[in-house]
Motif scaffolding. Sequence first.
Motif, PDB file in Angstrom:
ATOM      1  N   UNK A 155      78.816  15.934  56.176  1.00 56.43           N
ATOM      2  CA  UNK A 155      77.647  15.442  56.843  1.00 56.43           C
ATOM      3  C   UNK A 155      78.019  15.721  58.119  1.00 56.43           C
ATOM      4  N   UNK A 156      77.050  16.210  59.059  1.00 52.19           N
ATOM      5  CA  UNK A 156      77.116  16.470  60.432  1.00 52.19           C
ATOM      6  C   UNK A 156      75.939  15.903  61.293  1.00 52.19           C
ATOM      7  N   UNK A 223      72.017  18.403  55.093  1.00 45.13           N
ATOM      8  CA  UNK A 223      71.146  19.107  56.069  1.00 45.13           C
ATOM      9  C   UNK A 223      70.758  18.033  57.130  1.00 45.13           C
ATOM     10  N   UNK A 224      71.107  18.536  58.348  1.00 47.52           N
ATOM     11  CA  UNK A 224      70.893  17.445  59.396  1.00 47.52           C
ATOM     12  C   UNK A 224      69.360  17.410  59.471  1.00 47.52           C
ATOM     13  N   UNK A 225      68.668  16.207  59.981  1.00 47.62           N
ATOM     14  CA  UNK A 225      67.087  16.341  59.812  1.00 47.62           C
ATOM     15  C   UNK A 225      66.696  16.503  61.276  1.00 47.62           C
ATOM     16  N   UNK A 226      66.956  17.719  61.723  1.00 49.70           N
ATOM     17  CA  UNK A 226      66.831  17.964  63.292  1.00 49.70           C
ATOM     18  C   UNK A 226      66.149  19.359  63.271  1.00 49.70           C
ATOM     19  N   UNK A 227      64.894  19.694  63.649  1.00 46.95           N
ATOM     20  CA  UNK A 227      64.567  21.083  63.678  1.00 46.95           C
ATOM     21  C   UNK A 227      65.091  21.763  65.016  1.00 46.95           C
ATOM     22  N   UNK A 228      65.780  23.018  64.716  1.00 45.50           N
ATOM     23  CA  UNK A 228      66.326  23.564  66.019  1.00 45.50           C
ATOM     24  C   UNK A 228      65.589  24.588  66.569  1.00 45.50           C
ATOM     25  N   UNK A 292      70.944  11.834  59.236  1.00 46.98           N
ATOM     26  CA  UNK A 292      70.078  11.670  60.444  1.00 46.98           C
ATOM     27  C   UNK A 292      70.971  11.962  61.552  1.00 46.98           C
ATOM     28  N   UNK A 293      70.297  12.588  62.659  1.00 41.71           N
ATOM     29  CA  UNK A 293      71.027  13.308  63.777  1.00 41.71           C
ATOM     30  C   UNK A 293      71.358  12.094  64.805  1.00 41.71           C
TER      31      UNK A 293
END
Length: 369
Positions: A155-156, A223-228, A292-293
């Motif tokens: 997790x990141x 998968x980090x829930x943050x669109x890059x 969650x980020x």
Amino acid sequence: MKRSILGAGALALLATAAAAQDPIYGSWPPASDYLNTDALPEAFRQIEAETDGSLKWELIAGGQLADGRGTLAAVSDGLMQGGLQIPVYNPEAMPSFTLLYSIVVPGDNTVAVAAAAAETVFLNCPSCLEDARKNNVVPFGGFASASYRLMCTTPVASTADMNGKRVRATGGFAELALLAGATPTSTTLTDAVGLLQKGGLDCLMATREWLQTYGYGEYAKHVTDLPLGNSAPAIGFLVNREMFMGLSDTEQKAMLRASARVTAKHTIGNYVLRDEESFQRQVKDNGVQLVAPADDLTSLVEGFGKADRDRLIKAGEKLGVENPEVLIDTFLAAVEKWKPIAAEVGTDVDAMTQRLWDEVFSKVDPAAL
């Protein structure tokens, strides 16, 4: 430029198609990739129908003719007449395309980014077309991937979690990884799965669909829930220019219309609809989880676009792009133009195809390519 070695089966197919004078599309993604199963076959059927069978494309998938880095040379030299090219795999060969592809467009408006890239390349970027001419290719079928996500073996959530991680990242995403304290690695999509398996990579910046297509979900389960952000264009229908110029007017028009189709079909079908479907399947089948980020990582990503402008200009100058800031601003202005159009199009592939034809490809003079 590196090329793969032809297998006996590929040689047989190549010889058969050459004898019939049918153009060959050599695709390096796996046969199960949406480009091979849906986008290209549909475009090839359209071309055949519009030319009354005078132009038939043969698809050879799975990297049998050339790998990702070798595709540009293989198409340029006529080993095959079509292929998928990622500009950053050959940055010096196509500098203007490399600069475009290195722009990380904030958010997740895949349709607008894909259409804006097509308009920029064909109508507002003379250096892009000059790049293509120098390499004896025509850059049809450009598409945008879905907004990248961070996918890791552990997790990141924060920049502290990113520190020291080895991350598969290309273009502007590599700079984003550096700012977060990670070490970017510019490896191909097909090579990344082996590195994940052997511990050579900790994370990828990639689309969620690739968890399934390339098998990343076996290893990168967080998968980090943050669109890059989005990037474009990946050139989905790179075509040998000599072949294209030798076609009849009807055949050239069919190719232009097929370019619009590939852009719309692959962008919406794969990177809007299938991206979400594939992710949900990976959650169910492989136990992939959302992370969650933290606020610091969210702030870094949200501020990256503005902060990255100076780097992009310097990178463009280093590549030899004249007035890189003009190309950057032209592309981003086109994205804003296409956002309301994208809202109208939604997930309608036919509607996007028609708008691309009306706004871009109907205005292209084949002789100028």
